[in-house]
Design a protein around this motif. Structure first.
Motif, mmCIF file in Angstrom:
data_model
loop_
_atom_site.group_PDB
_atom_site.id
_atom_site.type_symbol
_atom_site.label_atom_id
_atom_site.label_comp_id
_atom_site.label_asym_id
_atom_site.label_seq_id
_atom_site.Cartn_x
_atom_site.Cartn_y
_atom_site.Cartn_z
ATOM 1 N N LYS A 1 0.826 -1.209 0.000
ATOM 2 C CA LYS A 1 0.000 0.000 0.000
ATOM 3 C C LYS A 1 0.861 1.260 0.000
ATOM 4 O O LYS A 1 0.559 2.246 -0.666
ATOM 5 C CB LYS A 1 -0.923 -0.002 1.228
ATOM 6 C CG LYS A 1 -1.939 -1.130 1.223
ATOM 7 C CD LYS A 1 -2.659 -1.209 2.562
ATOM 8 C CE LYS A 1 -3.615 -2.400 2.599
ATOM 9 N NZ LYS A 1 -4.203 -2.599 3.947
ATOM 10 N N ASN A 2 1.944 1.194 0.760
ATOM 11 C CA ASN A 2 2.850 2.347 0.855
ATOM 12 C C ASN A 2 4.239 1.832 1.209
ATOM 13 O O ASN A 2 4.466 1.334 2.313
ATOM 14 C CB ASN A 2 2.364 3.338 1.926
ATOM 15 C CG ASN A 2 3.184 4.612 1.942
ATOM 16 O OD1 ASN A 2 4.404 4.583 1.771
ATOM 17 N ND2 ASN A 2 2.522 5.738 2.168
ATOM 18 N N GLU A 3 5.177 1.961 0.275
ATOM 19 C CA GLU A 3 6.504 1.367 0.464
ATOM 20 C C GLU A 3 7.259 1.934 1.657
ATOM 21 O O GLU A 3 8.136 1.277 2.227
ATOM 22 C CB GLU A 3 7.342 1.556 -0.808
ATOM 23 C CG GLU A 3 7.551 3.006 -1.198
ATOM 24 C CD GLU A 3 8.118 3.157 -2.588
ATOM 25 O OE1 GLU A 3 8.664 4.221 -2.882
ATOM 26 O OE2 GLU A 3 8.019 2.208 -3.381
ATOM 27 N N GLU A 4 6.910 3.156 2.075
ATOM 28 C CA GLU A 4 7.632 3.768 3.190
ATOM 29 C C GLU A 4 7.344 3.092 4.522
ATOM 30 O O GLU A 4 8.078 3.311 5.494
ATOM 31 C CB GLU A 4 7.277 5.254 3.282
ATOM 32 C CG GLU A 4 7.773 6.079 2.104
ATOM 33 C CD GLU A 4 7.445 7.553 2.249
ATOM 34 O OE1 GLU A 4 7.064 7.955 3.372
ATOM 35 O OE2 GLU A 4 7.575 8.293 1.269
ATOM 36 N N THR A 5 6.304 2.268 4.574
ATOM 37 C CA THR A 5 5.956 1.634 5.843
ATOM 38 C C THR A 5 7.049 0.694 6.347
ATOM 39 O O THR A 5 7.270 0.578 7.553
ATOM 40 C CB THR A 5 4.632 0.861 5.723
ATOM 41 O OG1 THR A 5 4.724 -0.059 4.620
ATOM 42 C CG2 THR A 5 3.463 1.812 5.514
#
Length: 530
Positions: A309-313
């Motif tokens: 969903k969001n690679e920064e997680t």
């Protein structure tokens, strides 16, 4: 503008002092050219006076062209009681023909008195005389202060005087070496900061990884004023290794806004790391930060769900920034992007075969599961892609071969290869003797092909490596064979895998010939079109 940090690579010198690391002169040239394309500033090629292989490398490097990097010859200060103009080591450094040289001298009084067994003042003299002599021969001089941090902690005044001797003689960079690798980051910070207050010349750092602090110590040194960093690809080096440039460069460039290599080249880092490990015939460290296969691999269900969903997680940088890729271990969703990325790395245009990419992905996974690796076998990967997209015509096909190996009572060995191949519906039958089965096959194949393709006389094999893939199976284990071939400065790698070493060798050998013939045919067509 971000501050420029000079990156000095010593993979080909200090890296080769690591256990199980060895390169031929041709290996060194291939690695040097790859480092040059990455944007490394200095490439230390070896010690001209230590062995014939390093001398051969400097001869090869002198005939090659480098767009960015300076090739560096390494050696020591002159011997005590020997004028620099009569010192063989310094003469070989001059004769190596490199624009820059790196010489090390003693900084720790313990080494001066116990190892060299000379006076403190004599040591200062040989440092000053050696640097001055090399400067008189128009060399850029990088002075490595060996055991600097240990020496400074024991006697800071004397250790600083050794730096001042090199500085007064005109050294371009003074490199502070943590030769034993036992200094901690806070000590590096304090000492580099103090040295910077008393020395005007640019400072560098050469750290070892004995406390697993090679990268941390280099970062501390840069933060306190060092503008030159020495290290190796994958951290190869003596004992526990050197500062790992594959971690250091992105830590400096992505995390702290220093400028180390051209920004557009940073995505080559993973490929360079894997290339060097393959040429060294060592398994890549899958858990290596930034460039390891597991560096951006996700297995836990919560992690996978979040990162998609969001690679920064769960990723501290985008893996593409360093040329790596995300892997989802439960359900691999990045297969297509991986194959496109690898094709782009190797300069293969897959866009026009978009419908074939999933099939290539599946085939690549099957082959890599069997033990194929294409990082240093770019020619085999290109042939695979072309064969699967229909953009390929065979130059020859195998009808069969036979290998005879015998050893007589006197201890003499003899190997013969008999080979039948078909070219343009014509069967050619040839035999040749060689130093072993692969050499005999190579000679027989050349003999069979040369009347159809006389250009193969211009190519030759430069290296042959075998790696056992599943050691527990002993002599019945699968093996991977890597073959490097070249035509003058142009070189390429091919791979074969089998439980039969001859079969694996044949795969890599025929890929090498086929790739070369395809490239020659393409060059001819391009000239005709013009």
């Amino acid at each position: 503008m971000d501050q420029q940090i000079q990156i000095f690579d010593t993979t080909l010198r200090d890296g080769t002092q690591g256990e199980k690391v060895a390169f031929s002169a041709e290996d060194k040239l291939r690695i040097a050219q790859r480092l040059d394309s990455l944007g490394i500033d200095y490439i230390e090629g070896g010690w001209p006076g230590s062995n014939p292989r390093d001398m051969e490398f400097f001869e090869l490097a002198g005939q090659a062209s480098f767009d960015h990097a300076k090739i560096v010859a390494f050696g020591s200060t002159c011997r005590a009681h020997t004028p620099p103009e009569k010192d063989r080591n310094l003469a070989l450094l001059v004769d190596a023909g490199t624009p820059a040289v790196a010489i090390f001298g003693k900084s720790w009084l313990l080494h001066v008195e116990k190892a060299l067994q000379i006076s403190a003042e004599e040591n200062l003299t040989i440092i000053k005389d050696s640097v001055r002599y090399l400067k008189e021969h128009d060399k850029e001089v990088i002075y490595d202060a060996e055991h600097f941090f240990d020496g400074y902690k024991a006697n800071p005044d004397y250790t600083l005087s050794t730096l001042k001797a090199a500085e007064d003689a005109g050294a371009d960079v003074l490199v502070l070496c943590d030769t034993n690798g036992g200094t901690l980051p806070h000590e590096v910070s304090e000492i580099v900061n103090e040295v910077g207050k008393q020395i005007d010349a640019p400072l560098g750092i050469h750290a070892h990884n004995d406390c697993e602090l090679g990268v941390a110590n280099a970062l501390s040194a840069v933060q306190n004023g060092c503008v030159h960093v020495q290290g190796t690809i994958n951290g190869y080096g003596e004992r526990c290794g050197n500062t790992n440039l594959c971690s250091l460069i992105p830590n400096l460039q992505l995390k702290q806004n220093y400028h180390c290599i051209p920004t557009d080249n940073l995505d080559q880092l993973t490929a360079v790391s894997h290339f060097v490990s393959e040429v060294a015939n060592l398994n890549p460290d899958i858990r290596q930060p930034y460039v390891g296969r597991s560096a951006f691999a996700h297995k836990g269900g919560i992690h996978v769900s979040a990162v998609m969903k969001n690679e920064e997680t769960y990723e501290h940088i985008r893996p593409q920034q360093v040329g790596n890729s995300r892997r989802v271990l439960v359900s691999d969703l990045s297969g297509k992007s991986n194959i496109n990325y690898k094709a782009e790395q190797l300069g293969i245009e897959l866009e026009k075969y978009g419908d074939k990419v999933p099939e290539i992905v599946q085939k690549l996974k099957q082959l890599e599961n069997k033990g194929y690796q294409f990082e240093a076998a770019e020619a085999s990967f290109e042939l695979l892609a072309k064969k699967m997209t229909g953009a390929w015509e065979e130059f020859f096909t195998l009808e069969g071969f036979r290998i005879i190996a015998e050893k007589n009572i006197s201890g003499n060995s003899r190997t013969e290869a008999t080979l039948r191949i078909k070219v343009n519906d014509q069967v050619e039958h040839c035999a040749a003797e060689g130093n072993g089965p692969v050499h005999a096959l190579d000679k027989a194949l050349r003999k069979a092909l040369i009347k159809f393709y006389p250009e193969i006389s211009e190519m030759h094999l430069t290296d042959y490596k075998v790696r056992v893939l599943n050691e527990k199976d002993g002599t019945g284990a699968d093996v991977r064979v890597l073959i490097d071939s070249a035509k003058r400065s142009d070189s390429w790698g091919t791979v074969g895998v089998s439980h039969n070493i001859i079969d694996a060798s044949w795969q890599a050998l025929t890929d090498s010939f086929s790739y070369y013939l395809a490239k020659q045919a393409k060059n001819i067509h391009q000239k005709e079109a013009i």
